[in-house]
Motif scaffolding. Structure first.
Motif, PDB file in Angstrom:
ATOM      1  N   SER A  38     -37.759 -46.391  26.434  1.00 37.54           N
ATOM      2  CA  SER A  38     -38.838 -45.442  26.181  1.00 37.54           C
ATOM      3  C   SER A  38     -39.938 -45.564  27.231  1.00 37.54           C
ATOM      4  N   GLU A  39     -40.193 -46.805  27.709  1.00 36.28           N
ATOM      5  CA  GLU A  39     -41.184 -47.013  28.761  1.00 36.28           C
ATOM      6  C   GLU A  39     -40.714 -46.406  30.073  1.00 36.28           C
ATOM      7  N   PHE A  40     -39.437 -46.529  30.344  1.00 36.96           N
ATOM      8  CA  PHE A  40     -38.853 -45.950  31.558  1.00 36.96           C
ATOM      9  C   PHE A  40     -39.024 -44.435  31.550  1.00 36.96           C
ATOM     10  N   ILE A  41     -38.786 -43.820  30.412  1.00 37.46           N
ATOM     11  CA  ILE A  41     -38.949 -42.369  30.274  1.00 37.46           C
ATOM     12  C   ILE A  41     -40.417 -41.990  30.387  1.00 37.46           C
ATOM     13  N   ARG A  42     -41.267 -42.756  29.710  1.00 35.61           N
ATOM     14  CA  ARG A  42     -42.706 -42.484  29.745  1.00 35.61           C
ATOM     15  C   ARG A  42     -43.241 -42.559  31.167  1.00 35.61           C
ATOM     16  N   GLU A  43     -42.814 -43.566  31.931  1.00 35.93           N
ATOM     17  CA  GLU A  43     -43.295 -43.732  33.301  1.00 35.93           C
ATOM     18  C   GLU A  43     -42.919 -42.530  34.170  1.00 35.93           C
ATOM     19  N   GLN A  44     -41.692 -42.029  34.025  1.00 37.08           N
ATOM     20  CA  GLN A  44     -41.265 -40.889  34.837  1.00 37.08           C
ATOM     21  C   GLN A  44     -42.041 -39.620  34.484  1.00 37.08           C
ATOM     22  N   LEU A  45     -42.218 -39.382  33.199  1.00 32.34           N
ATOM     23  CA  LEU A  45     -42.964 -38.199  32.774  1.00 32.34           C
ATOM     24  C   LEU A  45     -44.436 -38.315  33.174  1.00 32.34           C
ATOM     25  N   GLU A  46     -44.994 -39.499  33.012  1.00 37.20           N
ATOM     26  CA  GLU A  46     -46.400 -39.699  33.371  1.00 37.20           C
ATOM     27  C   GLU A  46     -46.615 -39.487  34.861  1.00 37.20           C
ATOM     28  N   GLU A  47     -45.712 -39.986  35.680  1.00 37.69           N
ATOM     29  CA  GLU A  47     -45.828 -39.789  37.127  1.00 37.69           C
ATOM     30  C   GLU A  47     -45.799 -38.305  37.471  1.00 37.69           C
ATOM     31  N   ALA A  48     -44.880 -37.576  36.861  1.00 36.33           N
ATOM     32  CA  ALA A  48     -44.775 -36.138  37.134  1.00 36.33           C
ATOM     33  C   ALA A  48     -46.036 -35.396  36.705  1.00 36.33           C
ATOM     34  N   ILE A  49     -46.654 -35.842  35.614  1.00 34.96           N
ATOM     35  CA  ILE A  49     -47.886 -35.199  35.133  1.00 34.96           C
ATOM     36  C   ILE A  49     -49.056 -35.549  36.047  1.00 34.96           C
TER      37      ILE A  49
ATOM     38  N   ARG B 234     -34.654 -32.896  21.998  1.00 29.71           N
ATOM     39  CA  ARG B 234     -33.197 -32.868  22.188  1.00 29.71           C
ATOM     40  C   ARG B 234     -32.844 -32.691  23.661  1.00 29.71           C
ATOM     41  N   GLU B 235     -33.561 -31.784  24.329  1.00 32.79           N
ATOM     42  CA  GLU B 235     -33.279 -31.533  25.748  1.00 32.79           C
ATOM     43  C   GLU B 235     -33.655 -32.742  26.606  1.00 32.79           C
ATOM     44  N   LEU B 236     -34.789 -33.369  26.285  1.00 36.68           N
ATOM     45  CA  LEU B 236     -35.190 -34.558  27.033  1.00 36.68           C
ATOM     46  C   LEU B 236     -34.196 -35.695  26.823  1.00 36.68           C
ATOM     47  N   ALA B 237     -33.685 -35.807  25.605  1.00 37.21           N
ATOM     48  CA  ALA B 237     -32.689 -36.842  25.318  1.00 37.21           C
ATOM     49  C   ALA B 237     -31.447 -36.648  26.185  1.00 37.21           C
ATOM     50  N   GLU B 238     -31.062 -35.394  26.386  1.00 35.05           N
ATOM     51  CA  GLU B 238     -29.912 -35.097  27.238  1.00 35.05           C
ATOM     52  C   GLU B 238     -30.230 -35.387  28.706  1.00 35.05           C
ATOM     53  N   ILE B 239     -31.447 -35.026  29.139  1.00 36.49           N
ATOM     54  CA  ILE B 239     -31.847 -35.247  30.530  1.00 36.49           C
ATOM     55  C   ILE B 239     -31.840 -36.738  30.871  1.00 36.49           C
ATOM     56  N   PHE B 240     -32.380 -37.553  29.979  1.00 36.62           N
ATOM     57  CA  PHE B 240     -32.505 -38.991  30.232  1.00 36.62           C
ATOM     58  C   PHE B 240     -31.321 -39.797  29.686  1.00 36.62           C
ATOM     59  N   ASN B 241     -30.386 -39.113  29.045  1.00 36.02           N
ATOM     60  CA  ASN B 241     -29.235 -39.791  28.445  1.00 36.02           C
ATOM     61  C   ASN B 241     -29.708 -40.890  27.492  1.00 36.02           C
ATOM     62  N   ALA B 242     -30.617 -40.498  26.604  1.00 32.22           N
ATOM     63  CA  ALA B 242     -31.201 -41.435  25.647  1.00 32.22           C
ATOM     64  C   ALA B 242     -31.215 -40.801  24.265  1.00 32.22           C
ATOM     65  N   SER B 243     -31.548 -41.593  23.266  1.00 35.05           N
ATOM     66  CA  SER B 243     -31.623 -41.068  21.907  1.00 35.05           C
ATOM     67  C   SER B 243     -32.927 -40.299  21.704  1.00 35.05           C
ATOM     68  N   ARG B 244     -32.963 -39.429  20.716  1.00 40.42           N
ATOM     69  CA  ARG B 244     -34.177 -38.668  20.417  1.00 40.42           C
ATOM     70  C   ARG B 244     -35.292 -39.592  19.934  1.00 40.42           C
ATOM     71  N   ILE B 245     -34.931 -40.661  19.241  1.00 45.36           N
ATOM     72  CA  ILE B 245     -35.944 -41.623  18.783  1.00 45.36           C
ATOM     73  C   ILE B 245     -36.642 -42.266  19.982  1.00 45.36           C
ATOM     74  N   THR B 246     -35.850 -42.610  21.003  1.00 49.32           N
ATOM     75  CA  THR B 246     -36.414 -43.210  22.208  1.00 49.32           C
ATOM     76  C   THR B 246     -37.336 -42.233  22.921  1.00 49.32           C
TER      77      THR B 246
END
Length: 248
Positions: free
Chosen positions: A18-29, A44-56
């Motif tokens: 979740s931190e890995f995903i947060r860092e990428q989105l935060e950088e883009a913002i 759901r779409e972000l989960a597919e993009i990052f190949n992660a669960s929706r909870i993550t």
């Protein structure tokens, strides 16, 4: 025999997905590659993009929301939207920047090494298409309807394009990391016609040096521009602190 004192190993630091995903989105913002009021893809779409669960993904979005970078809206036009961080930067980052000013100085010192050398290489390698894009960014920044948020985005695009034009992917990555660190401080700067004129002047000077394929002038102009930015940010922060102190 292995002698631990001769090595400088770093301790292992497990980073949650979740931190890995947060860092990428935060950088883009922060780099304004995702602009304010843009709607993020669904969980759901972000989960597919990052190949992660929706909870993550949900954990990552929650962290971004707590930082004031996004907000979730309900209703027919609901979803997750990016907030205008430039407009709100003075509320969120000034104290943080002042507390970490010594670290920020290290970043600016690193910037004075990396970006001017990037401009040096770009003068030799930049394409006609990249020069056209740089010129377009400058023109857009001077349009009457250019908002503060878009002005800051164009500034980022200008510098990242020069880094890309250097032809060195390591240098480009370094500039992205630098801009991610300093953008919250740059977003504290005022926005008015005078600022736009100053920005246009120095960016045009850099552009002309690149067009002339003059690596030394490109490097020197970029270095002067960066030094001015660091001084302006410090003056802005100090004057704000002094003003607040006088009010109390």
């Amino acid at each position: 025999m292995f002698n631990q004192s001769t090595f400088q190993f770093e301790k292992v630091s497990a980073i949650k997905v979740s931190e890995f995903i947060r860092e990428q989105l935060e950088e883009a913002i922060i780099l304004k590659e995702i602009m304010s009021e843009d709607q993020l893809p669904s969980e759901r779409e972000l989960a597919e993009i990052f190949n992660a669960s929706r909870i993550t993904v949900r954990e990552a979005l929650s962290a971004l929301e707590s930082k004031g970078l996004i907000e979730k809206r309900v209703g027919a036009k609901g979803g997750t939207f990016v907030l205008p961080i430039t407009a709100n930067a003075h509320k969120r980052t000034k104290e943080e920047i002042m507390r970490g000013w010594d670290q920020m100085l290290h970043v600016f010192e690193y910037r004075t090494i990396v970006e001017p050398e990037g401009a040096f290489l770009a003068a030799e390698r930049i394409t006609a298409g990249e020069l056209t894009l740089l010129e377009g960014y400058i023109k857009q920044s001077m349009e009457p309807e250019c908002t503060r948020e878009w002005f800051r985005a164009l500034d980022v695009k200008f510098h990242l394009m020069i880094a890309k034009a250097s032809g060195n992917p390591y240098l480009e990555t370094a500039v992205r990391q630098i801009r991610t660190k300093i953008n919250p401080a740059l977003d504290l700067m005022p926005y008015d016609e005078n600022i736009r004129v100053i920005n246009q002047g120095v960016h045009t000077e850099i552009l002309e040096a690149l067009k002339s394929r003059d690596p030394i002038k490109s490097r020197d102009t970029m270095k002067r521009h960066i030094a001015f930015s660091a001084d302006a940010i410090y003056s802005r922060l100090v004057s704000s602190e002094q003003q607040e102190g006088n009010e109390h």
